[in-house]
Design a protein around this motif. Structure first.
Motif, short mmCIF file in Angstrom:
data_model
loop_
_atom_site.label_atom_id
_atom_site.label_comp_id
_atom_site.label_asym_id
_atom_site.label_seq_id
_atom_site.Cartn_x
_atom_site.Cartn_y
_atom_site.Cartn_z
N PRO A 271 0.82 -1.22 0.00
CA PRO A 271 0.00 0.00 0.00
C PRO A 271 0.85 1.26 0.00
CG PRO A 271 -0.83 -1.59 1.59
CD PRO A 271 0.48 -2.14 1.10
N ASP A 272 0.36 2.30 -0.65
CA ASP A 272 1.10 3.56 -0.77
C ASP A 272 1.35 4.21 0.58
OD1 ASP A 272 1.20 3.26 -3.50
OD2 ASP A 272 -0.57 4.50 -3.87
N ASN A 273 0.48 3.94 1.55
CA ASN A 273 0.63 4.58 2.86
C ASN A 273 1.48 3.75 3.82
OD1 ASN A 273 -1.13 2.49 3.28
ND2 ASN A 273 -2.66 3.69 4.41
N SER A 274 2.25 2.80 3.28
CA SER A 274 3.08 1.95 4.12
C SER A 274 4.46 1.82 3.51
CB SER A 274 2.43 0.55 4.25
OG SER A 274 3.19 -0.28 5.09
N THR A 275 5.40 1.32 4.29
CA THR A 275 6.72 0.93 3.78
C THR A 275 6.74 -0.58 3.70
OG1 THR A 275 7.71 0.76 5.98
CG2 THR A 275 7.79 2.93 4.90
N LEU A 276 7.71 -1.13 2.98
CA LEU A 276 7.80 -2.59 2.87
C LEU A 276 7.98 -3.23 4.25
CD1 LEU A 276 7.92 -5.18 1.23
CD2 LEU A 276 10.36 -4.73 0.81
N GLU A 277 8.87 -2.68 5.05
CA GLU A 277 9.11 -3.28 6.37
C GLU A 277 7.87 -3.19 7.26
OE1 GLU A 277 12.51 -3.48 9.81
OE2 GLU A 277 12.27 -1.58 8.75
#
Length: 204
Positions: A107-113
């Motif tokens: 999601p755009d509002n998250s980072t991969l980690e």
């Protein structure tokens, strides 16, 4: 209103419904599943990669299913490689291993980690019997930000050990899931590591 006009209106409504189902509804996945590039299953060359205490012949696959997410991966030549469920993915079978490679939308509002720790791992914990984390590390795979999650789980009476390798990309992230029975895992891990370390995006 004459019959011709009514017939045209009905056809228009049916066409709009079908268009909606293919674009946003349950048929959207059917449309997407056809976007496999035959070239993605073609071995482009062979290399001998050294895995700890053994040497195997690896072949190179260039996945060109999803334009923004072309990638290259090396796999043992004697493993059975087929297309996975979605474009950009592989399903791989070997004598003592099960391997899945694919693309993952973060999601755009998250980072991969953040996505791995707050959504993916909790989902695994809830869905897998006997889930227990062994290791979680941040890595760099050929200059790409990556995260490795190693865990055990149970299927029937057997215990399996799995590596999930998440590699950040331009559009999607790559996800590799490499699993074997826990008793086989120490022998399989050098091969798993060779596969992971061979990954590289092609359109950075």
């Amino acid at each position: 209103m004459n019959k011709k006009v009514i017939f045209i209106l009905i056809l228009t409504l049916v066409a709009l419904v079908v268009l909606y189902l293919y674009s946003f509804g349950p048929w959207a996945g059917v449309r997407a599943s056809g976007n496999f590039n035959p070239a993605s299953l073609r071995l482009s060359d062979a290399n001998s990669l050294s895995a700890v205490n053994k040497s195997e012949t690896f072949g190179t696959y260039q996945n060109k299913d999803v334009k923004e997410n072309y990638y290259v991966i090396q796999l043992p030549r004697d493993w059975r490689v087929s297309t996975g469920k979605d474009p950009g993915s592989y399903a791989i079978a070997a004598a003592n291993a099960n391997v899945q490679l694919g693309l993952m939308d973060v999601p755009d509002n998250s980072t991969l980690e953040l996505y791995v720790l707050s959504q993916d791992e909790p989902r695994l914990r809830q869905s897998l019997a006997g889930y227990s984390r062994i290791e979680y590390t941040k890595e760099s795979i050929n200059g790409n930000e990556a995260y490795r999650l190693i865990y055990v789980s149970r299927v029937g009476g057997d215990t399996y050990q799995t590596i999930r390798e998440y590699i950040a990309g331009q559009d999607h992230a790559a996800l590799m899931v490499l699993t074997s029975k826990q008793s086989y895992f120490p022998n399989m891990q050098p091969t798993f590591n060779s596969i992971i370390n061979s990954f590289n995006w092609q359109n950075k």
